[in-house]
Design a protein around this motif. Sequence first.
Motif, mmCIF file in Angstrom:
data_model
loop_
_atom_site.group_PDB
_atom_site.id
_atom_site.type_symbol
_atom_site.label_atom_id
_atom_site.label_comp_id
_atom_site.label_asym_id
_atom_site.label_seq_id
_atom_site.Cartn_x
_atom_site.Cartn_y
_atom_site.Cartn_z
ATOM 1 N N ALA A 1 0.821 -1.208 0.000
ATOM 2 C CA ALA A 1 0.000 0.000 0.000
ATOM 3 C C ALA A 1 0.853 1.256 0.000
ATOM 4 O O ALA A 1 0.430 2.310 -0.475
ATOM 5 N N ALA B 1 2.075 3.257 -3.531
ATOM 6 C CA ALA B 1 1.344 4.322 -4.230
ATOM 7 C C ALA B 1 1.820 5.698 -3.811
ATOM 8 O O ALA B 1 1.533 6.695 -4.479
ATOM 9 N N ARG C 1 -6.154 -7.883 -13.398
ATOM 10 C CA ARG C 1 -6.351 -7.319 -12.047
ATOM 11 C C ARG C 1 -7.460 -8.082 -11.317
ATOM 12 O O ARG C 1 -7.331 -8.412 -10.137
ATOM 13 N N GLU D 1 -7.299 -10.253 -7.874
ATOM 14 C CA GLU D 1 -8.197 -9.957 -6.759
ATOM 15 C C GLU D 1 -9.009 -11.179 -6.339
ATOM 16 O O GLU D 1 -9.408 -11.296 -5.172
ATOM 17 N N TRP E 1 0.855 -7.505 -9.143
ATOM 18 C CA TRP E 1 -0.052 -6.845 -8.185
ATOM 19 C C TRP E 1 0.576 -5.572 -7.608
ATOM 20 O O TRP E 1 -0.099 -4.554 -7.447
ATOM 21 N N VAL F 1 -0.877 -1.688 -7.562
ATOM 22 C CA VAL F 1 -0.970 -0.879 -6.339
ATOM 23 C C VAL F 1 -0.215 0.436 -6.493
ATOM 24 O O VAL F 1 -0.661 1.484 -6.019
#
Length: 504
Positions: A414, A417, A448, A452, A496, A500
């Motif tokens: 996270a 980003a 994506r 997920e 992934w 992100v």
Amino acid sequence: MPATLDSLLSRRDLRLRLLGGGPTDVPISWLHSSDLPDPTPFLAAGQALLTTGTQFGTGTAVSAERIDAYVARLADQGVVALGFGTEVVQAGTPDALVDACRAHGLPLFEVPYETSFIAVAQANAETVARDANARSGWALAAQRAISLAALRPDGLGATLAELSRQLECWVGLLDVSGRLDREFPPDGIPADERDQLQAEGARLLRGGQRASLPVSTAHGGFTLQTLGAGGHLDGVLAIATGSLDQAGREVVTAVIALAGLALQQNRELARARGLLRTGLLTMLSFGDSEVVETTSRELWGPLPAEPIRVAALDVADDRTDSVVDLLELWVQETPGQLFFAVDDALFLCVSANDTTPVERLTEQYGLHAGLSDGATFTSFARARAEAVQALDRSREGRAGIVEFGDLARDGVLAHLAHTGASEIARAFLAPLTDHDAASGTDLTRTVRTWLEQNCEYDRTAQALGVHRHTARARIEHAGRLLDRDLGLFATRADVWAAFVALPA
């Protein structure tokens, strides 16, 4: 004795006689003589008037209504006394004039024929001059006493105490936060007045410009005067007096200059303390807390008890001094609860159990702030780095506190980003996005969605509304375009991470 009606009446040589009407201790700035029916355009408040009553007529022609209107005009103009010269036009003072002066509260005195108006005016002028000379002498003596007081060890406090003694009134000093720092005499005003003055003082300080403000309270009047230069005020001087004469203003001006000088000297000392604090912050960052603890204890009090938390705050250059002044006050009020220093940001070190100083400062000034996890002084460098990382995240949104623990709970990916990885991610996924743009396919969204859905084809197909074989074919096509084996966990994690890292 000042120039008042009382001082004139006390002159036996003038043989004046008071006929009543109002207070006799009000200062008389000047005496005029006029028999005009309406002399008010030529009179000012605080002056007295002499008349022979020609404008009233004589005998039965004297009109009580005309006299009452005449006295009313004088009272409305602020005339403080009326002298009536007898035996010139009137034999004695008309009863209607005495009644009118009593009705309107205007002091009336009788001037006998043997006493000239010039003698009365000259007597008042001599008293005015004598009073002015006395006030000038008092002002010089007061300024001398105040200057000597400024040389004492606590020069600022001694100066204000001497001002209070000279003016015979309450004097207070509000600090840069608007809080009453010191007062003379102590506890000399009620709590409600104290609160009102602190609120008005804080408002002046927020304005940031030099200003003077009269303040009326339920118990009396005050004058507030800012100290320091515009754009960087050092406090507010409060004096419990509604108005000052010229001599009083001169004394206050001298005190403002001396207080400003004392506060400026304090500021220069504060700059030196600031450099010392920055040096101690560097030592803490290198793990040398023992020397910092010893130095801090001698100057400001002990360091906060472990475990600690470090906060990094963004403060604009033009606000740094006022913020530091406020922090200095907090350190004095609660020693052992706070250590702070200015380096590439403003850093606060507080107890992990009490982050109130960080919260108060952030809210009061609308600042961006980052707060570390709990730490010991041996891990201060890590806590400082955490605070800086949290501050970087805080800058991306509204003012307020971002805690490093919240960043850690979001996970490592996270955080991508909010780094410079977005362009790398964009280039990494370009084979997919370019193919979709050129061919109208939907490979990027399919990959994506597949990730997920934990890389399960049935769930991916259901989420996209396509057949499972279509979903599988798209994933295989995407792997060929990326030139990566999407069957490997490392490849899937890389893809992934790229998603992100892309901006939302």
